[in-house]
Design a protein around this motif. Structure first.
Motif, PDB file in Angstrom:
ATOM      1  N   LEU A  48     -62.963 -29.864  41.007  1.00 22.82           N
ATOM      2  CA  LEU A  48     -62.801 -30.112  39.576  1.00 22.82           C
ATOM      3  C   LEU A  48     -61.376 -30.362  39.120  1.00 22.82           C
ATOM      4  CD1 LEU A  48     -65.290 -27.435  38.223  1.00 22.82           C
ATOM      5  CD2 LEU A  48     -65.706 -29.851  38.702  1.00 22.82           C
ATOM      6  N   GLY A  49     -60.386 -29.962  39.892  1.00 20.30           N
ATOM      7  CA  GLY A  49     -58.997 -30.190  39.499  1.00 20.30           C
ATOM      8  C   GLY A  49     -58.357 -28.974  38.847  1.00 20.30           C
ATOM      9  N   ASN A  50     -57.284 -29.231  38.104  1.00 22.53           N
ATOM     10  CA  ASN A  50     -56.476 -28.168  37.524  1.00 22.53           C
ATOM     11  C   ASN A  50     -57.172 -27.480  36.346  1.00 22.53           C
ATOM     12  OD1 ASN A  50     -54.044 -26.655  37.516  1.00 22.53           O
ATOM     13  ND2 ASN A  50     -53.455 -27.736  35.661  1.00 22.53           N
ATOM     14  N   VAL A  51     -57.051 -26.153  36.314  1.00 19.71           N
ATOM     15  CA  VAL A  51     -57.635 -25.330  35.258  1.00 19.71           C
ATOM     16  C   VAL A  51     -56.543 -24.401  34.737  1.00 19.71           C
ATOM     17  CG1 VAL A  51     -59.334 -23.528  34.745  1.00 19.71           C
ATOM     18  CG2 VAL A  51     -59.918 -25.370  36.332  1.00 19.71           C
ATOM     19  N   ARG A  52     -56.422 -24.302  33.416  1.00 24.23           N
ATOM     20  CA  ARG A  52     -55.534 -23.316  32.776  1.00 24.23           C
ATOM     21  C   ARG A  52     -56.402 -22.442  31.899  1.00 24.23           C
ATOM     22  NH1 ARG A  52     -51.521 -25.497  29.206  1.00 24.23           N
ATOM     23  NH2 ARG A  52     -52.903 -27.247  28.922  1.00 24.23           N
ATOM     24  N   MET A  53     -56.133 -21.133  31.916  1.00 22.51           N
ATOM     25  CA  MET A  53     -56.977 -20.208  31.182  1.00 22.51           C
ATOM     26  C   MET A  53     -56.125 -19.051  30.661  1.00 22.51           C
ATOM     27  SD  MET A  53     -60.575 -18.724  32.668  1.00 22.51           S
ATOM     28  CE  MET A  53     -59.875 -17.724  33.946  1.00 22.51           C
ATOM     29  N   TRP A  54     -56.504 -18.513  29.489  1.00 25.22           N
ATOM     30  CA  TRP A  54     -55.779 -17.405  28.890  1.00 25.22           C
ATOM     31  C   TRP A  54     -56.756 -16.488  28.158  1.00 25.22           C
ATOM     32  CZ3 TRP A  54     -55.388 -22.518  27.742  1.00 25.22           C
ATOM     33  CH2 TRP A  54     -55.949 -22.926  26.524  1.00 25.22           C
ATOM     34  N   LEU A  55     -56.342 -15.220  28.005  1.00 23.92           N
ATOM     35  CA  LEU A  55     -57.138 -14.243  27.279  1.00 23.92           C
ATOM     36  C   LEU A  55     -57.113 -14.609  25.806  1.00 23.92           C
ATOM     37  CD1 LEU A  55     -58.686 -11.514  27.290  1.00 23.92           C
ATOM     38  CD2 LEU A  55     -56.483 -10.403  26.910  1.00 23.92           C
ATOM     39  N   SER A  56     -58.295 -14.748  25.186  1.00 22.62           N
ATOM     40  CA  SER A  56     -58.325 -15.124  23.771  1.00 22.62           C
ATOM     41  C   SER A  56     -58.987 -14.074  22.881  1.00 22.62           C
ATOM     42  CB  SER A  56     -59.004 -16.482  23.573  1.00 22.62           C
ATOM     43  OG  SER A  56     -60.317 -16.470  24.055  1.00 22.62           O
ATOM     44  N   GLU A  57     -59.823 -13.208  23.462  1.00 21.01           N
ATOM     45  CA  GLU A  57     -60.467 -12.194  22.638  1.00 21.01           C
ATOM     46  C   GLU A  57     -60.930 -11.039  23.522  1.00 21.01           C
ATOM     47  OE1 GLU A  57     -64.391 -11.953  19.794  1.00 21.01           O
ATOM     48  OE2 GLU A  57     -63.310 -13.856  19.893  1.00 21.01           O
ATOM     49  N   LYS A  58     -60.706  -9.821  23.030  1.00 14.68           N
ATOM     50  CA  LYS A  58     -61.113  -8.636  23.779  1.00 14.68           C
ATOM     51  C   LYS A  58     -61.850  -7.684  22.847  1.00 14.68           C
ATOM     52  CE  LYS A  58     -59.203  -4.825  26.483  1.00 14.68           C
ATOM     53  NZ  LYS A  58     -57.978  -4.238  27.047  1.00 14.68           N
ATOM     54  N   ASN A  59     -63.110  -7.448  23.152  1.00 11.85           N
ATOM     55  CA  ASN A  59     -63.939  -6.476  22.445  1.00 11.85           C
ATOM     56  C   ASN A  59     -64.328  -5.436  23.489  1.00 11.85           C
ATOM     57  OD1 ASN A  59     -64.183  -7.992  19.915  1.00 11.85           O
ATOM     58  ND2 ASN A  59     -65.275  -9.462  21.198  1.00 11.85           N
ATOM     59  N   PRO A  60     -63.512  -4.381  23.651  1.00 12.58           N
ATOM     60  CA  PRO A  60     -63.713  -3.419  24.746  1.00 12.58           C
ATOM     61  C   PRO A  60     -65.167  -2.965  24.894  1.00 12.58           C
ATOM     62  CG  PRO A  60     -61.716  -2.898  23.546  1.00 12.58           C
ATOM     63  CD  PRO A  60     -62.413  -3.990  22.771  1.00 12.58           C
ATOM     64  N   ALA A  61     -65.611  -3.007  26.159  1.00 12.92           N
ATOM     65  CA  ALA A  61     -66.958  -2.597  26.560  1.00 12.92           C
ATOM     66  C   ALA A  61     -68.068  -3.447  25.943  1.00 12.92           C
ATOM     67  CB  ALA A  61     -67.188  -1.115  26.280  1.00 12.92           C
ATOM     68  N   ARG A  62     -67.716  -4.590  25.325  1.00  9.12           N
ATOM     69  CA  ARG A  62     -68.732  -5.495  24.753  1.00  9.12           C
ATOM     70  C   ARG A  62     -68.574  -6.919  25.270  1.00  9.12           C
ATOM     71  NH1 ARG A  62     -68.555  -5.639  18.917  1.00  9.12           N
ATOM     72  NH2 ARG A  62     -70.440  -6.838  19.166  1.00  9.12           N
ATOM     73  N   SER A  63     -67.342  -7.454  25.183  1.00  8.94           N
ATOM     74  CA  SER A  63     -67.111  -8.806  25.678  1.00  8.94           C
ATOM     75  C   SER A  63     -65.622  -9.068  25.862  1.00  8.94           C
ATOM     76  CB  SER A  63     -67.697  -9.853  24.721  1.00  8.94           C
ATOM     77  OG  SER A  63     -67.013  -9.829  23.488  1.00  8.94           O
ATOM     78  N   ILE A  64     -65.345  -9.936  26.810  1.00  6.65           N
ATOM     79  CA  ILE A  64     -63.998 -10.433  27.054  1.00  6.65           C
ATOM     80  C   ILE A  64     -64.129 -11.951  27.065  1.00  6.65           C
ATOM     81  CG2 ILE A  64     -62.047 -10.536  28.655  1.00  6.65           C
ATOM     82  CD1 ILE A  64     -62.530  -7.721  27.511  1.00  6.65           C
ATOM     83  N   ILE A  65     -63.252 -12.624  26.309  1.00  3.72           N
ATOM     84  CA  ILE A  65     -63.344 -14.075  26.230  1.00  3.72           C
ATOM     85  C   ILE A  65     -62.015 -14.687  26.659  1.00  3.72           C
ATOM     86  CG2 ILE A  65     -63.729 -16.079  24.740  1.00  3.72           C
ATOM     87  CD1 ILE A  65     -65.413 -14.189  22.933  1.00  3.72           C
ATOM     88  N   PHE A  66     -62.114 -15.633  27.570  1.00  4.07           N
ATOM     89  CA  PHE A  66     -60.969 -16.431  27.989  1.00  4.07           C
ATOM     90  C   PHE A  66     -61.198 -17.848  27.492  1.00  4.07           C
ATOM     91  CE2 PHE A  66     -61.409 -13.208  31.378  1.00  4.07           C
ATOM     92  CZ  PHE A  66     -60.189 -12.569  31.218  1.00  4.07           C
TER      93      PHE A  66
END
Length: 148
Positions: free
Chosen positions: A57-75
């Protein structure tokens, strides 16, 4: 024009609590524990952002965008130079108080690329969940789990 595609993994039952998983996965440096060398190379990783090359697939860049402890983590991220995506770790708890996790990838992909990326993305999600299920070092901080 790009369409938004949604890929969802199966739910994996992990050997940790939802809180331990949430804390562990929030540090992107820990994500490398679940990436196989077969598909990922040129890994540049920091606590809140990462870049790597995924074959084919090629180059991927990713960063932490949202953290809801023990519910969801979104990159959030960008792949193939201009395709935005979101990687969501949905976290629940089973009867044994272990983390039940599924991974959802929402990606803006042009119709031309959809056929090319669907297979590799589905395989990536399956490998990710399988590797998380095998992992047992959830309580170890990044500094103790990195290779020498």
């Amino acid at each position: 024009m790009a369409d938004t595609l949604n890929f969802k993994s199966r739910t994996g039952i992990l050997s940790c609590t939802p809180e331990d998983f949430s804390e562990f996965i929030s540090d992107l440096r820990n994500l490398k524990q679940f990436m196989t060398v077969e598909y990922v190379n040129d890994l540049k990783i920091e606590r809140e952002n990462v870049s790597f090359n995924v074959s084919p697939l090629g180059n991927v860049r990713m960063w932490l965008s949202e953290k809801n402890p023990a519910r969801s983590i979104i990159f959030s991220g960008i792949a193939l130079g201009s395709n935005n995506f979101r990687l969501l770790f949905g976290i629940d708890q089973n009867e044994e108080k272990r983390a039940a996790v599924n991974v959802v990838l929402d990606a803006e992909i042009s119709p031309i690329l959809q056929m090319m990326v669907s297979g590799p993305v589905k395989k990536f999600l399956e490998i990710l969940v399988s590797e998380m299920e095998k992992f047992t070092g959830w309580s170890n901080p990044y500094q103790q789990i990195q290779s020498p």
